[in-house]
Design a protein around this motif. Sequence first.
Motif, PDB file in Angstrom:
ATOM      1  N   PHE A 156       0.842  -1.199   0.000  1.00  0.00           N
ATOM      2  CA  PHE A 156       0.000   0.000   0.000  1.00  0.00           C
ATOM      3  C   PHE A 156       0.874   1.245   0.000  1.00  0.00           C
ATOM      4  N   PRO A 157       0.517   2.246  -0.824  1.00  0.00           N
ATOM      5  CA  PRO A 157       1.279   3.496  -0.791  1.00  0.00           C
ATOM      6  C   PRO A 157       1.193   4.108   0.606  1.00  0.00           C
ATOM      7  N   PRO A 158       2.258   4.795   1.045  1.00  0.00           N
ATOM      8  CA  PRO A 158       2.303   5.312   2.419  1.00  0.00           C
ATOM      9  C   PRO A 158       1.048   6.115   2.798  1.00  0.00           C
ATOM     10  N   GLU A 159       0.446   6.855   1.827  1.00  0.00           N
ATOM     11  CA  GLU A 159      -0.708   7.690   2.189  1.00  0.00           C
ATOM     12  C   GLU A 159      -1.959   6.842   2.460  1.00  0.00           C
ATOM     13  N   ASP A 160      -1.914   5.538   2.113  1.00  0.00           N
ATOM     14  CA  ASP A 160      -3.069   4.669   2.372  1.00  0.00           C
ATOM     15  C   ASP A 160      -2.850   3.742   3.565  1.00  0.00           C
ATOM     16  N   ARG A 161      -1.738   3.958   4.305  1.00  0.00           N
ATOM     17  CA  ARG A 161      -1.475   3.082   5.451  1.00  0.00           C
ATOM     18  C   ARG A 161      -1.978   3.718   6.749  1.00  0.00           C
ATOM     19  N   PRO A 162      -2.499   2.904   7.642  1.00  0.00           N
ATOM     20  CA  PRO A 162      -2.854   3.445   8.964  1.00  0.00           C
ATOM     21  C   PRO A 162      -1.602   3.662   9.797  1.00  0.00           C
ATOM     22  N   PRO A 163      -1.687   4.400  10.915  1.00  0.00           N
ATOM     23  CA  PRO A 163      -0.547   4.510  11.833  1.00  0.00           C
ATOM     24  C   PRO A 163      -0.251   3.119  12.399  1.00  0.00           C
ATOM     25  N   VAL A 164       0.933   2.568  12.075  1.00  0.00           N
ATOM     26  CA  VAL A 164       1.175   1.149  12.336  1.00  0.00           C
ATOM     27  C   VAL A 164       1.435   0.879  13.822  1.00  0.00           C
ATOM     28  N   GLN A 165       2.329   1.700  14.419  1.00  0.00           N
ATOM     29  CA  GLN A 165       2.704   1.434  15.810  1.00  0.00           C
ATOM     30  C   GLN A 165       1.479   1.390  16.732  1.00  0.00           C
ATOM     31  N   ALA A 166       0.646   2.441  16.657  1.00  0.00           N
ATOM     32  CA  ALA A 166      -0.510   2.529  17.549  1.00  0.00           C
ATOM     33  C   ALA A 166      -1.446   1.341  17.325  1.00  0.00           C
ATOM     34  N   THR A 167      -1.729   1.041  16.046  1.00  0.00           N
ATOM     35  CA  THR A 167      -2.654  -0.044  15.742  1.00  0.00           C
ATOM     36  C   THR A 167      -2.111  -1.374  16.274  1.00  0.00           C
ATOM     37  N   PHE A 168      -0.816  -1.592  16.044  1.00  0.00           N
ATOM     38  CA  PHE A 168      -0.168  -2.839  16.476  1.00  0.00           C
ATOM     39  C   PHE A 168      -0.266  -2.999  17.996  1.00  0.00           C
ATOM     40  N   GLN A 169       0.150  -1.945  18.724  1.00  0.00           N
ATOM     41  CA  GLN A 169       0.195  -2.066  20.186  1.00  0.00           C
ATOM     42  C   GLN A 169      -1.213  -2.223  20.778  1.00  0.00           C
TER      43      GLN A 169
END
Lengths: 343, 457
Positions: free
Chosen positions: B311-324
Amino acid sequence: MSYGSLDLNTVWYILIGVLFTGYAMLDGFDLGVGALHLFTKSDEDRRVMLNAIGPVWDGNEVWLVTGGGALFAAFPEVYATVFSGFYMAFVLLLVALIFRAVAIEFRSKQPMRWWRQMWDVGFAAGSVLSSLLIGIAMGNIAWGIPLDERGEFTGTFASLLHPYSLCLGVTTLALFAMHGAIYAVLKTEGALQARLRSWVNRTIIAFIVCYAITTMATLLYVPHMAARMRAHPWLFSVALVNMLAIANIPRAIQHRREGQAFLSSCVAMAALMGLFGLELYPNLVLSQPEPAHSLTIHNAASSPKTLGIMLTIAIIGVPVVIAYTISIYWIFRGKVKLDRMSY
Amino acid sequence: MSMDVLTLSRVQFGLTASFHYLYPPLSIGLGVVLVLTEALWLKTGQPLYHQMARFWTKVFALTFALGVATGIVLEFEFGTNWATFSRYVGDVFGSALAAEGIFAFFLESGFLAVLLFGWDKVSRGVHFFATCMVCLGAHFSAIWIVVANSWMQTPAGYHIVEEGLRARAEITDFWAMVFNPSAMDRLFHVLCGAWQAGAFLVVSVSAWYLLQGRHTAFARASLRLGLAVGLGASVLQLVSGHRSAVGVARYQPAKLAAFEGLYETGPYAPLTLLGWVDEKAETTRGPAVPGLLSLLVHGDPAQPVTGLREFPPEDRPPVQATFQLFHAMVGIGFGLIAVAGLGFLYFWRGSLFEKRWLLWVLVFAVLGPQLANQCGWFAAEIGRQPWIVYGRLRTAEGLSAVVQAEAVLTSLVLFTLIYALLFAVFVYLLNDKIQHGPDAADLTPSGKLALPTRGNA
C-alpha cells in the motif's frame, strides 16, 4: 416494499414533524418541571417534582434522539447543514441535556445540603437553557439563515441570536413551564398541589403575553411564515384550534380537570407545530437573503428507496412504541409517592 | 504548530466515543445478569435472587443513565463535526439509525421505568418481561450501531451517485447493507466484550465482599453467576475475535497488516507475539512464530498474507498505535480466559473462598474487559485510517466545512471538563452503592412481590 406513487418526501416531512411534536409534548413537560424546580423550596417537594417525571423523562428524551436520527436519515443535507451551522448552539444543548440527566440521577443519592442544591441548580439551569435553545433554533428556521449555493451555513453563532429568535426562545420556555406546571399539578396533592395550581395561572399569563408578542412580530417581520394562511383562509381553523385550546387551560384548571388541561396544552402544542410546518413546507431550512439556496424536502432528501425502507420500519415499530408508551404511563398513573427506589 | 480542525475533531470524537463506551457494555452485560437472576428467582422463589436482582438493578441504572447522557453527544456529533461525512452516508445510515431509534431506544428507556420503579406496581411475571425487554433493547442498540460502523469498515449494498464534493452513497440493497461482510462477526465480538464487562463487574464486587467477609451468601451466589457468564463470554470472545481477524485479512488487508506489524508480503507470514514497530525502517522487532499468521488467516502456513508495502504510504494506517492496541486487546483477552477459568475451577472444587490472592485478582479483573474494549475499538478505528469509509472517503474529507478550530477547541474543553466531572461522580456513586451493599430488607419481598407465583405457592 414499494409505496407506488406515494409522496415519500412529504410523508417524512410530516413524520419528522410528528416526532418533534411528540418530543415537545413529552419532554416539554419535564423541561418545564425543571424550569420550575428551584421555586419549590423544601427538599421533599423537590423530590416529588423530580419523581413526577422520574419514570418517564428518559423515554421522553428518546423522542429527540429518534427525531435527530430520522432527520439524519431522511434529510441528511438538513442534518449536516443545521448541526454544523449551529455548532455552538448544539454543543450548549448537549451540555445542558447531560447536566439535566445526571442531576436527576445523582441529586438524591447523598443527603448533604450543598450536594442537593448543586444538582438542583444544575437541573434547573439545564432545563431552562435547553428550552431556550430549542426555541432559538425554531426561531432561526422560521426567520431564515444565510446559506451558500452548496447549502452550507455562512453566518456565525452570534448572528443566530437576533431579537426574533430570542423572542421564540422565551416563548418556548414559557410554553414548557406552563405545560410542566399542569403536569406537576396532575402528579401531586395537598399543599404542594395548591401552590402549583397558582403557578399554572401565572405561567399561562406569561405564555399568552409571549405568544402575542411572537405572533405580532411574525406578522410584521416574518410575513412568509403567514403566507400560506393568507392564501388559504381555511387554514385559520388551525390557529383557531390553537387559541381555543389555550383558552381552555385556565377553565379546566378552575374546574379541577387537570387531565383535560394537560390535553389542551398538548393540543395547543400540536396546533403550533402544525402551523409552523404548514408555513414552512416544502422548505426545511429557509435561506435568507438568498431563498434559492433553501433546503427543501426534495433537494435535501435521501433516495426514495431509503425513505421507503424507513417507512416500513416506522409502520412496524411506531404502533408498538405507542402501545407500550401508553401502558407505561398507565402503570405510573396517579400521584407521586416517595419510596426508597425514588430519586 | 496550532491544532487544526481535523485533529481537534478526531480527538473530540475519540474522547466522547471512548468515554461513552465505558457504559453501554456494562448495561448490556448487566442486562444479561439481571435477566438470569430474575429467571432464577422466578424458578426457585429464593429471596436471595430477589435481593441480587434489586442490587444489580441499582448498578444497572447508574450505568444506563451515563450511557444515555453520553450517547446523545455522539448522535449529534456526526452532524456538528462531520457534516460532509453525514451527507455522504446519510442515505445508507438512515435505515439503520431509524431502526435503532424505534426498536432499541424506545424499548430500553420505556421498560426501564418498570424495571427500576415497577417492583411494587406490577407482578413478578410482568417485571421479568420488562427486564427482558430492557436487555433486548440494549442488545438491539448494539446491533444497529455496529452495523453502521461495520458499513464504514466494509461498505456493501450501495452505489455512489454524483461526483466530486457532492458524491454520496445511496443504498441499493438494504439486507446487503445490514449483513455487510464484517457486520455479524464484529457484532458478535462487541457483544462478547459487553457480556465480559458486565460479568466481571459482578465478579469483582462479589470477590471484594468475600475478602471483606460481608454479604457472604449474596456474594457467593453473585460470584457463581458472574464467573459462569464471564467464562462463557471470554471463551466465545476467542472464537469471535478469530472470525473478525479473518474477515479483516480478507476485506481490509492494510488494517490486518498494521494489527500484526507485517510489512513484507509472503508465505509463512509470522505472528509477532509482542514487539516494537519501527515505522521508518519498516520492520517489527519482537518474538514471532513463523507461519502462524498465515495459518490463522488461511488455515495453511504456505499461503501468503498481504503486507503494508503493498500500500502506498498515504493509504497506510498509523502502524505502531494499531499494532500495540491490537496486541494489548488480545493479551488481555487471553488473560481474562485464564482468570475466569481459574476462578471457576476453584469455585467448582470449593476452595476459591480460601484463596485470597485469587479473590484479589478477581477484584481487579473488572478493569480487563474495559481496557480490552477500549483498545479493541481504538485498534479498529485507527486501523481503518486514513479512511472514514474504507477505500471510499478519507477522514480528512469528512469534516464539517463551516466549523472553525476555535469552536471545536471550545467544545473539546467543555466536553473534557464535563466528562471528568461525570466520571468522578460515577466512580463516587458506584463506590457508594458497593459500600452500602445489598439491602437486607430485599430478602423479605413486600407488596405485590410478596404474592406467591403460580406453581410455587
